[in-house]
Design a protein around this motif. Structure first.
Motif, PDB file in Angstrom:
ATOM      1  N   UNK A 265       0.802  -1.222   0.000  1.00  0.00           N
ATOM      2  CA  UNK A 265       0.000   0.000   0.000  1.00  0.00           C
ATOM      3  C   UNK A 265       0.838   1.276   0.000  1.00  0.00           C
ATOM      4  N   UNK A 266       2.149   1.136  -0.107  1.00  0.00           N
ATOM      5  CA  UNK A 266       3.038   2.308  -0.116  1.00  0.00           C
ATOM      6  C   UNK A 266       2.741   3.193   1.095  1.00  0.00           C
ATOM      7  N   UNK A 267       2.487   4.509   0.867  1.00  0.00           N
ATOM      8  CA  UNK A 267       2.244   5.427   1.985  1.00  0.00           C
ATOM      9  C   UNK A 267       0.775   5.831   2.077  1.00  0.00           C
ATOM     10  N   UNK A 268      -0.123   5.044   1.471  1.00  0.00           N
ATOM     11  CA  UNK A 268      -1.533   5.454   1.386  1.00  0.00           C
ATOM     12  C   UNK A 268      -2.329   5.178   2.656  1.00  0.00           C
ATOM     13  N   UNK A 269      -1.777   4.394   3.570  1.00  0.00           N
ATOM     14  CA  UNK A 269      -2.506   4.075   4.810  1.00  0.00           C
ATOM     15  C   UNK A 269      -1.617   4.333   6.027  1.00  0.00           C
TER      16      UNK A 269
ATOM     17  N   UNK B 159       3.590  11.723   9.030  1.00  0.00           N
ATOM     18  CA  UNK B 159       4.757  11.666   8.147  1.00  0.00           C
ATOM     19  C   UNK B 159       5.636  12.910   8.225  1.00  0.00           C
ATOM     20  N   UNK B 160       5.202  13.923   8.943  1.00  0.00           N
ATOM     21  CA  UNK B 160       6.020  15.129   9.067  1.00  0.00           C
ATOM     22  C   UNK B 160       7.038  15.014  10.196  1.00  0.00           C
ATOM     23  N   UNK B 161       7.005  13.922  10.965  1.00  0.00           N
ATOM     24  CA  UNK B 161       7.953  13.714  12.061  1.00  0.00           C
ATOM     25  C   UNK B 161       8.697  12.397  11.853  1.00  0.00           C
ATOM     26  N   UNK B 162       9.933  12.303  12.333  1.00  0.00           N
ATOM     27  CA  UNK B 162      10.680  11.036  12.213  1.00  0.00           C
ATOM     28  C   UNK B 162       9.975   9.881  12.914  1.00  0.00           C
ATOM     29  N   UNK B 163       9.380  10.147  14.086  1.00  0.00           N
ATOM     30  CA  UNK B 163       8.687   9.089  14.821  1.00  0.00           C
ATOM     31  C   UNK B 163       7.472   8.579  14.037  1.00  0.00           C
TER      32      UNK B 163
ATOM     33  N   UNK C 248       6.407   2.810   8.461  1.00  0.00           N
ATOM     34  CA  UNK C 248       7.206   1.776   7.777  1.00  0.00           C
ATOM     35  C   UNK C 248       7.030   0.458   8.530  1.00  0.00           C
ATOM     36  N   UNK C 249       6.141  -0.381   8.002  1.00  0.00           N
ATOM     37  CA  UNK C 249       5.737  -1.561   8.769  1.00  0.00           C
ATOM     38  C   UNK C 249       5.199  -2.648   7.840  1.00  0.00           C
ATOM     39  N   UNK C 250       5.074  -3.843   8.392  1.00  0.00           N
ATOM     40  CA  UNK C 250       4.366  -4.949   7.753  1.00  0.00           C
ATOM     41  C   UNK C 250       3.285  -5.414   8.724  1.00  0.00           C
ATOM     42  N   UNK C 251       2.060  -5.453   8.256  1.00  0.00           N
ATOM     43  CA  UNK C 251       0.936  -5.891   9.080  1.00  0.00           C
ATOM     44  C   UNK C 251       0.492  -7.287   8.642  1.00  0.00           C
ATOM     45  N   UNK C 252       0.442  -8.200   9.595  1.00  0.00           N
ATOM     46  CA  UNK C 252      -0.038  -9.558   9.370  1.00  0.00           C
ATOM     47  C   UNK C 252      -1.332  -9.722  10.151  1.00  0.00           C
ATOM     48  N   UNK C 253      -2.420 -10.006   9.453  1.00  0.00           N
ATOM     49  CA  UNK C 253      -3.732 -10.093  10.095  1.00  0.00           C
ATOM     50  C   UNK C 253      -4.333 -11.470   9.868  1.00  0.00           C
ATOM     51  N   UNK C 254      -4.694 -12.128  10.966  1.00  0.00           N
ATOM     52  CA  UNK C 254      -5.445 -13.379  10.896  1.00  0.00           C
ATOM     53  C   UNK C 254      -6.920 -12.994  10.819  1.00  0.00           C
ATOM     54  N   UNK C 255      -7.503 -13.115   9.645  1.00  0.00           N
ATOM     55  CA  UNK C 255      -8.824 -12.558   9.376  1.00  0.00           C
ATOM     56  C   UNK C 255      -9.947 -13.360  10.023  1.00  0.00           C
TER      57      UNK C 255
END
Length: 272
Positions: free
Chosen positions: A234-238, A243-247, A253-260
């Protein structure tokens, strides 16, 4: 004084008897009122008894009409058209048994919820025991159990190859995925900083490739069933951070794993 008396005697007769009109109107209204009261007070004893008996049975049984409970009957005890149940107003034995027993689909969902609860507890314990709370975030969301992995934990900057230290949590997840009858969704996310040089043209390619790397580890290295997984970038769309701060950029910048919370059979049917 004499003039005033003479005028009253000389008044027209119809003016002297105007009070009789008001009095007659009042009597007519009273008569109508009592006729209406008498009509309202007249009750059909048989119908009242039938309705009263049916309501009493309903309240005592703890069921209602919508749940298939006792039904209101007619004057002669017959069941009213359009209602279910037997002639006495209750559901038949077969219908009652069908209402009490859950369907196969309901049993599947109940079992899935039990599996998800056990999965959530195990992952939370793993994160706490290994001091990974700052890199792995676990949450029970409406769509399912979500495990968010920071990119610092998984990848080097601008790359999608898994770090050697990332395999520990992935191995633990892989072992638990076999205990859950559910679809696993893997999503890659980035911040909004443009990519300059390197292997990837933009954040879309980077986010998608990172999600794919995690997916391939589960399938190729751990031998899990490919039909259990889906992935997307999803790039930066979600974003989840600013995004204006380093934190904030680090959170994004992440990977989300969801057990649906979705049976695999339902998803397969929707895809057809």
């Amino acid at each position: 004084m004499s003039r005033r008396r003479r005028r009253r005697k000389d008044a027209p007769p119809h003016q002297q008897e105007r009070w009789l009109i008001t009095y007659a109107d009042l009597l007519t209204l009273l008569l109508i009122f009592f006729v209406i009261m008498y009509g309202v007070s007249t009750i059909d004893a048989e119908k009242y008894e039938a309705v009263s008996s049916s309501l009493q049975t309903t309240f005592q049984s703890g069921t209602n009409i919508l749940d298939g409970g006792p039904k209101i009957v007619g004057d002669n005890g017959q069941q009213l058209p359009g209602t279910k149940g037997n002639a006495q107003g209750g559901a038949t034995d077969d219908e009652q048994q069908g209402q009490d027993e859950p369907t196969a689909r309901e049993l599947q969902f109940r079992e899935q919820e039990r599996q998800l609860a056990s999965f959530l507890q195990t992952i939370q314990s793993y994160v706490a025991d290994n001091g990974l709370a700052d890199q792995i975030f676990v949450a029970d969301k409406p769509q399912g159990i979500s495990i968010t992995l920071s990119d610092r934990f998984l990848f080097d900057v601008g790359r999608a190859d898994l770090k050697e230290g990332a395999t520990g949590i992935l191995d633990r997840l892989a072992a638990l995925f076999g205990t859950v009858d559910a679809t696993i969704s893997i999503e890659g996310h980035t911040d909004n900083q443009p990519i300059t040089g390197g292997r990837y043209a933009d954040n879309w390619e980077l986010s998608g490739d990172r999600a794919l790397s995690v997916l391939r580890y589960f399938i190729d290295a751990r031998g899990l069933d490919p039909t259990q997984f889906q992935y997307a970038g999803y790039a930066d769309t979600r974003p989840v951070g600013d995004n204006s701060t380093p934190q904030g950029r680090q959170q994004n910048r992440r990977v989300e794993i969801t057990v649906l919370r979705q049976l695999q059979s339902d998803e397969a049917a929707a895809a057809q």
